[in-house]
Every structure is written in structure tokens, then in C-alpha cells.
Design a protein around this motif. Structure first.
Motif, mmCIF file in Angstrom:
data_model
loop_
_atom_site.group_PDB
_atom_site.id
_atom_site.type_symbol
_atom_site.label_atom_id
_atom_site.label_comp_id
_atom_site.label_asym_id
_atom_site.label_seq_id
_atom_site.Cartn_x
_atom_site.Cartn_y
_atom_site.Cartn_z
ATOM 1 N N MET A 1 0.851 -1.166 0.000
ATOM 2 C CA MET A 1 0.000 0.000 0.000
ATOM 3 C C MET A 1 0.900 1.233 0.000
ATOM 4 N N ARG A 2 0.667 2.134 -0.912
ATOM 5 C CA ARG A 2 1.496 3.327 -1.059
ATOM 6 C C ARG A 2 0.801 4.517 -0.406
ATOM 7 N N ARG A 3 1.571 5.329 0.320
ATOM 8 C CA ARG A 3 1.045 6.539 0.967
ATOM 9 C C ARG A 3 1.946 7.706 0.620
ATOM 10 N N SER A 4 1.351 8.876 0.561
ATOM 11 C CA SER A 4 2.121 10.103 0.328
ATOM 12 C C SER A 4 1.905 11.035 1.506
ATOM 13 N N TYR A 5 2.970 11.667 1.957
ATOM 14 C CA TYR A 5 2.917 12.632 3.046
ATOM 15 C C TYR A 5 3.534 13.933 2.570
ATOM 16 N N THR A 6 2.977 15.039 3.041
ATOM 17 C CA THR A 6 3.530 16.346 2.696
ATOM 18 C C THR A 6 3.588 17.215 3.940
ATOM 19 N N THR A 7 4.473 18.186 3.891
ATOM 20 C CA THR A 7 4.532 19.232 4.894
ATOM 21 C C THR A 7 4.439 20.539 4.127
ATOM 22 N N SER A 8 3.487 21.378 4.499
ATOM 23 C CA SER A 8 3.358 22.653 3.812
ATOM 24 C C SER A 8 3.212 23.754 4.846
ATOM 25 N N GLY A 9 3.593 24.944 4.477
ATOM 26 C CA GLY A 9 3.493 26.089 5.372
ATOM 27 C C GLY A 9 4.689 26.996 5.186
ATOM 28 N N GLU A 10 4.720 28.045 5.955
ATOM 29 C CA GLU A 10 5.849 28.964 5.950
ATOM 30 C C GLU A 10 6.839 28.469 6.994
ATOM 31 N N LEU A 11 7.818 27.706 6.540
ATOM 32 C CA LEU A 11 8.770 27.092 7.455
ATOM 33 C C LEU A 11 10.048 27.914 7.543
ATOM 34 N N CYS A 12 10.606 27.966 8.737
ATOM 35 C CA CYS A 12 11.923 28.571 8.900
ATOM 36 C C CYS A 12 12.957 27.557 8.391
ATOM 37 N N ARG A 13 14.202 27.973 8.315
ATOM 38 C CA ARG A 13 15.250 27.098 7.789
ATOM 39 C C ARG A 13 15.370 25.822 8.618
ATOM 40 N N ARG A 14 15.313 25.957 9.919
ATOM 41 C CA ARG A 14 15.459 24.799 10.810
ATOM 42 C C ARG A 14 14.311 23.803 10.618
ATOM 43 N N CYS A 15 13.081 24.298 10.552
ATOM 44 C CA CYS A 15 11.927 23.415 10.370
ATOM 45 C C CYS A 15 11.912 22.808 8.971
ATOM 46 N N LEU A 16 12.366 23.571 7.988
ATOM 47 C CA LEU A 16 12.479 23.038 6.630
ATOM 48 C C LEU A 16 13.446 21.862 6.619
ATOM 49 N N ASN A 17 14.600 22.024 7.274
ATOM 50 C CA ASN A 17 15.574 20.933 7.338
ATOM 51 C C ASN A 17 14.981 19.712 8.040
ATOM 52 N N ALA A 18 14.295 19.951 9.151
ATOM 53 C CA ALA A 18 13.698 18.839 9.906
ATOM 54 C C ALA A 18 12.660 18.098 9.057
ATOM 55 N N ALA A 19 11.802 18.844 8.372
ATOM 56 C CA ALA A 19 10.772 18.214 7.543
ATOM 57 C C ALA A 19 11.405 17.448 6.375
ATOM 58 N N PHE A 20 12.406 18.049 5.743
ATOM 59 C CA PHE A 20 13.076 17.389 4.617
ATOM 60 C C PHE A 20 13.681 16.057 5.052
ATOM 61 N N TRP A 21 14.422 16.070 6.137
ATOM 62 C CA TRP A 21 15.080 14.839 6.579
ATOM 63 C C TRP A 21 14.072 13.814 7.083
ATOM 64 N N HIS A 22 13.008 14.272 7.707
ATOM 65 C CA HIS A 22 11.966 13.343 8.158
ATOM 66 C C HIS A 22 11.384 12.589 6.967
ATOM 67 N N HIS A 23 10.998 13.319 5.933
ATOM 68 C CA HIS A 23 10.394 12.692 4.756
ATOM 69 C C HIS A 23 11.417 11.872 3.970
ATOM 70 N N THR A 24 12.632 12.374 3.848
ATOM 71 C CA THR A 24 13.654 11.668 3.078
ATOM 72 C C THR A 24 14.023 10.348 3.746
ATOM 73 N N LEU A 25 14.213 10.361 5.055
ATOM 74 C CA LEU A 25 14.568 9.119 5.751
ATOM 75 C C LEU A 25 13.424 8.106 5.709
ATOM 76 N N ARG A 26 12.204 8.603 5.822
ATOM 77 C CA ARG A 26 11.048 7.705 5.714
ATOM 78 C C ARG A 26 11.006 7.087 4.315
ATOM 79 N N ASN A 27 11.248 7.905 3.310
ATOM 80 C CA ASN A 27 11.243 7.432 1.924
ATOM 81 C C ASN A 27 12.351 6.400 1.696
ATOM 82 N N LEU A 28 13.540 6.670 2.230
ATOM 83 C CA LEU A 28 14.659 5.753 2.038
ATOM 84 C C LEU A 28 14.457 4.419 2.748
#
Length: 131
Positions: A1-28
Motif C-alpha cells: 500500500m502506497r502513501r504520500s505525506y507532505t509538509t506545507s506552510g511557511e517554514l523557517c530554515r530549521r523546520c524546513l531541514n527537519a521536515a526534509f530529513w523526516h520525509h527523506t529518511l522515511r522514503n529511504l
């Protein structure tokens, strides 16, 4: 079963990094488990990297455009900080200290330190009440 997750909003640099790595590690770690998913994972990885780089460039442009502004206090500070409530919630859930979050917001958004701390504490209390 395939799922897609997104993070959207006005993120600061720190939160952008956290969201990117969260999604990337989950994907990997979880993206390879099906025949179709194996190929789709490559698309998502490349798409996430492109989106991340574009967002980092946009953050850099925003910093360059903004001249130093006067420090906002009271209700003005709360209205400036309100769009970043999700960021604060994420940082609190990651275990960041409220004082550190407030200090970060003062530097980024030009608000009074006491107002930023009140804002963060209000969100922290709401999170604890909801739990």
C-alpha cells in the motif's frame, strides 16, 4: 500500500531541514517495499531534493530583501508569529526548550523576546492540555 505525506506552510530554515530529513529518511527506509514503489521512490527522492533546494533559495532571497525592522511587541508580535504556530509545535515535539524556540523567533521575526516566549508557552500549554 502506497502513501504520500507532505509538509506545507511557511517554514523557517530549521523546520524546513527537519521536515526534509523526516520525509527523506522515511522514503529511504520504507519506500522500496513494492515493485511499483521501488520506481516511485526514486521520483519522490528527486522531487523532494528539488523542492528542498528551491525552498532554501527562497529563504535566502527573503533574508536578503528584508531590511532590519523595528521590534514588534504585544498583539503585533502575536500576529507576526501566528503563521509559525505549526513550526513551534514541531520544535516542542522534537524536545526543544521553549526559551530556545523563543530566542530563535526573536532573531528571525523581529519580535520582543517576552512576547515570543509568551507565544511559545501558550502553545506548549495547549499541547500539554491536549495530551
Amino acid at each position: 500500500m502506497r502513501r504520500s505525506y507532505t509538509t506545507s506552510g511557511e517554514l523557517c530554515r530549521r523546520c524546513l531541514n527537519a521536515a526534509f530529513w523526516h520525509h527523506t529518511l522515511r522514503n529511504l527506509t520504507l519506500g522500496w517495499w513494492g515493485t511499483i514503489s521501488f520506481f516511485v521512490t526514486w521520483y519522490y527522492l528527486l522531487s523532494n531534493i528539488v523542492t528542498y533546494v528551491q525552498a532554501r533559495i527562497e529563504i535566502g532571497k527573503t533574508r536578503q530583501r528584508h531590511a532590519p525592522r523595528p521590534v514588534a511587541t504585544g498583539d503585533d508580535a502575536f500576529s507576526i508569529l501566528q503563521p509559525f504556530e505549526h513550526n513551534v509545535r514541531m520544535q516542542l515535539r522534537m524536545g526543544d526548550a521553549p526559551e530556545e524556540i523563543a530566542r530563535h523567533m526573536v532573531r528571525l521575526h523581529g519580535v520582543e523576546a517576552a512576547a515570543a516566549l509568551r507565544f511559545v508557552e501558550r502553545i506548549r500549554q495547549a499541547e500539554e492540555a491536549a495530551a
